[in-house]
Design an enzyme around this catalytic site. Structure first.
Site, PDB file in Angstrom:
ATOM      1  N   LYS A 118       7.922   8.265 -20.217  1.00 49.24           N
ATOM      2  CA  LYS A 118       6.736   9.126 -20.325  1.00 49.24           C
ATOM      3  C   LYS A 118       6.288   9.456 -18.903  1.00 49.24           C
ATOM      4  O   LYS A 118       5.621   8.658 -18.247  1.00 49.24           O
ATOM      5  CB  LYS A 118       5.631   8.378 -21.080  1.00 49.24           C
ATOM      6  CG  LYS A 118       4.666   9.255 -21.824  1.00 49.24           C
ATOM      7  CD  LYS A 118       3.700  10.040 -21.026  1.00 49.24           C
ATOM      8  CE  LYS A 118       2.553   9.527 -20.307  1.00 49.24           C
ATOM      9  NZ  LYS A 118       1.917  10.629 -19.523  1.00 49.24           N
ATOM     10  N   GLY A 162       0.976   3.023 -12.006  1.00 49.48           N
ATOM     11  CA  GLY A 162      -0.176   3.914 -12.071  1.00 49.48           C
ATOM     12  C   GLY A 162      -1.398   3.224 -11.506  1.00 49.48           C
ATOM     13  O   GLY A 162      -1.288   2.253 -10.738  1.00 49.48           O
ATOM     14  N   SER A 163      -2.547   3.701 -11.903  1.00 48.28           N
ATOM     15  CA  SER A 163      -3.793   3.199 -11.315  1.00 48.28           C
ATOM     16  C   SER A 163      -4.143   1.822 -11.874  1.00 48.28           C
ATOM     17  O   SER A 163      -3.745   1.462 -12.998  1.00 48.28           O
ATOM     18  CB  SER A 163      -4.919   4.181 -11.603  1.00 48.28           C
ATOM     19  OG  SER A 163      -5.083   4.309 -12.999  1.00 48.28           O
ATOM     20  N   THR A 164      -4.907   1.098 -11.104  1.00 42.39           N
ATOM     21  CA  THR A 164      -5.333  -0.233 -11.545  1.00 42.39           C
ATOM     22  C   THR A 164      -6.198  -0.128 -12.797  1.00 42.39           C
ATOM     23  O   THR A 164      -6.077  -0.947 -13.717  1.00 42.39           O
ATOM     24  CB  THR A 164      -6.077  -0.938 -10.389  1.00 42.39           C
ATOM     25  OG1 THR A 164      -5.106  -1.208  -9.365  1.00 42.39           O
ATOM     26  CG2 THR A 164      -6.718  -2.245 -10.822  1.00 42.39           C
ATOM     27  N   VAL A 212      -6.113   2.141 -15.311  1.00 42.55           N
ATOM     28  CA  VAL A 212      -5.283   2.363 -16.510  1.00 42.55           C
ATOM     29  C   VAL A 212      -4.430   1.123 -16.781  1.00 42.55           C
ATOM     30  O   VAL A 212      -4.265   0.703 -17.927  1.00 42.55           O
ATOM     31  CB  VAL A 212      -4.412   3.636 -16.358  1.00 42.55           C
ATOM     32  CG1 VAL A 212      -3.400   3.748 -17.495  1.00 42.55           C
ATOM     33  CG2 VAL A 212      -5.299   4.880 -16.330  1.00 42.55           C
ATOM     34  N   GLY A 213      -3.930   0.489 -15.724  1.00 39.67           N
ATOM     35  CA  GLY A 213      -3.102  -0.713 -15.893  1.00 39.67           C
ATOM     36  C   GLY A 213      -3.853  -1.837 -16.588  1.00 39.67           C
ATOM     37  O   GLY A 213      -3.282  -2.563 -17.415  1.00 39.67           O
ATOM     38  N   GLU A 244       2.782  -1.953 -11.695  1.00 41.06           N
ATOM     39  CA  GLU A 244       2.759  -1.558 -10.272  1.00 41.06           C
ATOM     40  C   GLU A 244       1.523  -0.690 -10.113  1.00 41.06           C
ATOM     41  O   GLU A 244       1.496   0.447 -10.594  1.00 41.06           O
ATOM     42  CB  GLU A 244       4.015  -0.750  -9.924  1.00 41.06           C
ATOM     43  CG  GLU A 244       5.320  -1.510 -10.052  1.00 41.06           C
ATOM     44  CD  GLU A 244       5.547  -2.466  -8.901  1.00 41.06           C
ATOM     45  OE1 GLU A 244       4.794  -2.415  -7.923  1.00 41.06           O
ATOM     46  OE2 GLU A 244       6.476  -3.276  -9.010  1.00 41.06           O
ATOM     47  N   CYS A 272       1.213   4.918  -3.002  1.00 39.83           N
ATOM     48  CA  CYS A 272       0.496   3.685  -3.369  1.00 39.83           C
ATOM     49  C   CYS A 272       0.392   2.719  -2.192  1.00 39.83           C
ATOM     50  O   CYS A 272      -0.589   1.997  -2.061  1.00 39.83           O
ATOM     51  CB  CYS A 272       1.196   3.007  -4.539  1.00 39.83           C
ATOM     52  SG  CYS A 272       2.946   2.720  -4.222  1.00 39.83           S
ATOM     53  N   GLU A 292      -9.405   3.010  -3.446  1.00 37.09           N
ATOM     54  CA  GLU A 292      -8.175   3.776  -3.217  1.00 37.09           C
ATOM     55  C   GLU A 292      -8.516   5.266  -3.328  1.00 37.09           C
ATOM     56  O   GLU A 292      -9.014   5.723  -4.355  1.00 37.09           O
ATOM     57  CB  GLU A 292      -7.118   3.406  -4.264  1.00 37.09           C
ATOM     58  CG  GLU A 292      -5.803   4.107  -4.005  1.00 37.09           C
ATOM     59  CD  GLU A 292      -4.753   3.801  -5.061  1.00 37.09           C
ATOM     60  OE1 GLU A 292      -5.069   3.893  -6.261  1.00 37.09           O
ATOM     61  OE2 GLU A 292      -3.620   3.476  -4.675  1.00 37.09           O
TER      62      GLU A 292
HETATM   63  P1  NAD Z   1      -2.599   6.973 -13.791  1.00 33.35           P
HETATM   64  O1  NAD Z   1      -2.888   5.530 -14.017  1.00 33.35           O
HETATM   65  O2  NAD Z   1      -3.688   7.937 -14.029  1.00 33.35           O
HETATM   66  O3  NAD Z   1      -1.383   7.445 -14.715  1.00 33.35           O
HETATM   67  C1  NAD Z   1      -0.120   6.794 -14.688  1.00 33.35           C
HETATM   68  C2  NAD Z   1       0.605   7.076 -15.996  1.00 33.35           C
HETATM   69  O4  NAD Z   1      -0.128   6.450 -17.050  1.00 33.35           O
HETATM   70  C3  NAD Z   1       0.692   8.557 -16.351  1.00 33.35           C
HETATM   71  O5  NAD Z   1       1.941   8.815 -16.971  1.00 33.35           O
HETATM   72  C4  NAD Z   1      -0.441   8.712 -17.348  1.00 33.35           C
HETATM   73  O6  NAD Z   1      -0.247   9.819 -18.232  1.00 33.35           O
HETATM   74  C5  NAD Z   1      -0.385   7.383 -18.076  1.00 33.35           C
HETATM   75  N1  NAD Z   1      -1.623   6.995 -18.757  1.00 33.35           N
HETATM   76  C6  NAD Z   1      -2.885   7.429 -18.514  1.00 33.35           C
HETATM   77  N2  NAD Z   1      -3.742   6.849 -19.367  1.00 33.35           N
HETATM   78  C7  NAD Z   1      -3.018   6.020 -20.156  1.00 33.35           C
HETATM   79  C8  NAD Z   1      -3.349   5.125 -21.231  1.00 33.35           C
HETATM   80  N3  NAD Z   1      -4.603   4.972 -21.666  1.00 33.35           N
HETATM   81  N4  NAD Z   1      -2.352   4.412 -21.798  1.00 33.35           N
HETATM   82  C9  NAD Z   1      -1.086   4.532 -21.354  1.00 33.35           C
HETATM   83  N5  NAD Z   1      -0.713   5.363 -20.366  1.00 33.35           N
HETATM   84  C10 NAD Z   1      -1.670   6.101 -19.765  1.00 33.35           C
HETATM   85  O7  NAD Z   1      -2.021   7.072 -12.315  1.00 33.35           O
HETATM   86  P2  NAD Z   1      -1.681   8.388 -11.491  1.00 33.35           P
HETATM   87  O8  NAD Z   1      -2.971   9.046 -11.116  1.00 33.35           O
HETATM   88  O9  NAD Z   1      -0.627   9.188 -12.170  1.00 33.35           O
HETATM   89  O10 NAD Z   1      -1.000   7.748 -10.196  1.00 33.35           O
HETATM   90  C11 NAD Z   1      -1.715   7.292  -9.101  1.00 33.35           C
HETATM   91  C12 NAD Z   1      -1.914   5.804  -9.168  1.00 33.35           C
HETATM   92  O11 NAD Z   1      -0.673   5.143  -9.274  1.00 33.35           O
HETATM   93  C13 NAD Z   1      -2.559   5.254  -7.907  1.00 33.35           C
HETATM   94  O12 NAD Z   1      -3.503   4.278  -8.259  1.00 33.35           O
HETATM   95  C14 NAD Z   1      -1.394   4.619  -7.178  1.00 33.35           C
HETATM   96  O13 NAD Z   1      -1.725   3.599  -6.275  1.00 33.35           O
HETATM   97  C15 NAD Z   1      -0.598   4.097  -8.311  1.00 33.35           C
HETATM   98  N6  NAD Z   1       0.773   3.890  -7.865  1.00 33.35           N
HETATM   99  C16 NAD Z   1       1.244   2.614  -7.745  1.00 33.35           C
HETATM  100  C17 NAD Z   1       2.531   2.395  -7.278  1.00 33.35           C
HETATM  101  C18 NAD Z   1       3.107   1.012  -7.150  1.00 33.35           C
HETATM  102  O14 NAD Z   1       4.315   0.904  -7.072  1.00 33.35           O
HETATM  103  N7  NAD Z   1       2.308  -0.035  -7.127  1.00 33.35           N
HETATM  104  C19 NAD Z   1       3.333   3.485  -6.937  1.00 33.35           C
HETATM  105  C20 NAD Z   1       2.806   4.766  -7.068  1.00 33.35           C
HETATM  106  C21 NAD Z   1       1.534   4.970  -7.548  1.00 33.35           C
END
Ligand code: NAD
Length: 498
Positions: free
Chosen positions: A195, A248-250, A252-253, A270, A304, A401
């Site tokens: 996804k 993704g973001s902390t 959402v994680g 991550e 990130c 961030e």
């Molecule tokens: P995000 O958390 O908004 O989205 C990441 C993914 O999660 C997307 O595919 C999104 O559609 C999906 N998503 C959103 N809501 C969801 C939910 N409720 N349930 C399941 N999936 C959902 O992150 P972003 O804005 O796309 O990316 C930026 C973030 O990612 C920053 O915080 C960055 O630090 C982090 N990041 C971390 C690493 C790492 O390796 N640690 C690498 C790159 C980016």
């Protein structure tokens, strides 16, 4: 990461509307919904992509589960699976321009970075993990019968695939952060549902076509686009998914880990970062300034591991600010396809508005804005590099961030103060030290609370080197043999030999 120079503007390619890839078939979403994807350099819609709903997620999960049980992928000899992974790598090389072009127009990454860093890297990732397909071994354990009982026991372990993996990935390095999950997952014999982020789905669709051409059996690999709150959430809650691999973001994680707990899924996270880069007074100033600028501003700060907190020993603070001012002035903002451009646009209007809001908050906090004067194109989501300093680690721009080209420079007096400021953050993804003293470098590297430490450099990343976060930057590791533990499960087999 070295970038090969590219002197000509890359040839434009036509981009057709995207569809879902489920069970080896390309199809529209069951509702017929689509989502537009926008070129952040022009603000124009590039094309539309089928936007999945919950019912499409169920179809993808069914297809992947069936493939896991019936396709023979999981039980295939490792050496045969390796051949498929190597074909994928070769096809990535053969389609490097298309992949890089899509990545560049979709997220604003410089074409040269997309082609010579990201695409080159994902081909290597498949090659690296192809080597592991033949090395999932177990161990024979010296298990003894209960005291007083006769006989002899054989106890041994074997590593088995987990099943169906949902790879949920962010917008900032679409290909690299997808393949860091897909390659080990496939190498270990799992099936995958990918996804991608809604803002940057285009390269993922080419990758799905490559999987098909490489002979990955139907259903073993699936791609579904759509809103995270719908598609991502349905994957996280589906009982048919065995593991969620998330970048993704902390925020959402955190929600994702709670949702996945309902069905006891395996999860690797991550997440975000606010990485400190410590420059000691003995560092080579020119090199340290260039590294600091690159650490924070590469890929317009949408990284990130960006070194967004620059800790500078007071003796060299003014010199460092001067150097950074010059590097800001030399930045060329523009079309990421143009080889003369050194910084592209942020990936979306939402990110653009968010980053401008942070810059405003830095100004409101009274931190001097050292430089932000690079010329900005008339349209597109361009934000020139912004350097605040001297600042304070307690301000919002130093704690949260930002995910854009915004650097906060924070002075320190001695080693202990530098380490204390560096570790004073909820995050722990990456960190760095710039010094000519090896003892200082090693002492700092051991005390920094982060999954990665770079010494006199930044942004190195390799399929063989484990990568992941401390604290709220997540758990689990990607890359390296260690990552394979997260895509396999261990079975112990007992046999009475009496
Ligand atoms: P995000 O958390 O908004 O989205 C990441 C993914 O999660 C997307 O595919 C999104 O559609 C999906 N998503 C959103 N809501 C969801 C939910 N409720 N349930 C399941 N999936 C959902 O992150 P972003 O804005 O796309 O990316 C930026 C973030 O990612 C920053 O915080 C960055 O630090 C982090 N990041 C971390 C690493 C790492 O390796 N640690 C690498 C790159 C980016």
């Amino acid at each position: 990461m070295p970038v090969t120079a590219q002197s000509d503007r890359p040839e434009a390619i036509a981009i057709e509307p995207g569809r879902l890839f489920i069970g080896g078939q390309w199809r529209d979403s069951l509702s017929g919904a689509t989502l537009p994807t926008v070129n952040p350099a022009t603000e124009e819609v590039i094309t539309t992509v089928a936007s999945a709903g919950v019912e499409d997620v169920h179809a993808a999960v069914d297809a992947a589960r069936r493939a896991f049980e019936e396709s023979g992928w999981a039980s295939m000899r490792g050496s045969e699976r390796a051949k498929v992974l190597l074909r994928i790598a070769d096809l990535i090389d053969a389609n490097a321009h298309e992949l890089a072009y899509r990545e560049s127009v979709d997220m604003g990454m410089l074409y040269t970075d997309a082609r010579y860093v990201a695409v080159a890297h994902i081909a290597n990732m498949f090659r690296y993990f192809s080597g592991w397909t033949t090395k999932f071994d177990g161990a024979v354990r010296p298990a003894e019968p209960v005291p007083g009982q006769p006989g002899e026991l054989l106890a041994y372990t074997r590593r088995e695939p987990l099943g169906v993996i949902a790879a949920i990935t962010p917008f900032n390095f679409p290909l690299v952060l997808s393949v860091s999950k897909i390659a080990p997952a496939l190498a270990a014999g799992n099936c995958v549902i990918h996804k991608p982020a809604s803002d940057t789905p285009l390269s993922a669709l080419t990758l799905a076509r490559i999987m098909q051409e490489a002979g990955v059996p139907d259903g073993v690999y699936n791609t579904i686009c759509g809103p995270g709150a719908v598609v991502g959430d349905a994957l996280v809650r589906s009982p048919g998914i065995d593991k969620v691999a998330f970048t993704g973001s902390t925020a959402v994680g955190r929600g994702l880990a709670q949702g996945a707990a309902e069905t006891f899924k395996h999860v690797t996270l991550e997440l975000g970062g606010k990485s400190p880069n410590i420059v000691f007074a003995d560092a080579d100033l020119d090199a340290a300034a260039q590294t600091a600028f690159f650490a924070c501003m590469w890929n317009k700060g949408e990284v990130c591991v960006a070194g967004t907190r620059l800790l500078v020993q007071r003796d060299i603070l003014d010199d460092m600010l001067d150097q950074l001012r010059k590097l800001c002035a030399a930045t060329v903002l523009g079309d990421p396809l143009d080889p003369a451009t050194t910084m592209g646009p942020l990936a979306s209007r939402a990110e653009y508005n968010k980053v401008l809001d942070y810059i405003e908050s830095g100004k409101q906090a009274g931190i001097p804005l050292v430089a932000s004067e690079a010329k900005v194109p008339d349209r597109g989501f361009f934000v020139p590099p912004a350097i605040f300093g001297p600042g304070d680690n307690s301000t919002r721009i130093a704690r949260e961030e930002i995910f854009g080209p915004v650097l906060t420079v924070i002075p320190f007096t001695d080693f202990d103060e530098a380490i204390r400021i560096a570790n004073d953050t909820p995050y722990g993804l990456a960190s760095g030290v710039q010094t000519t003293n090896a003892r200082t470098a090693i002492r700092a590297a051991h005390r920094l609370q982060a999954g990665t430490v770079w010494v006199n450099t930044w942004h190195h990343y390799d399929p063989s080197a484990p990568f992941g976060g401390y604290k709220t930057s997540g758990y689990g590791r990607e890359n390296g043999p260690e990552s394979l533990d997260a895509y396999t499960q261990l079975k112990t087999i007992w046999m009475d030999l009496a």
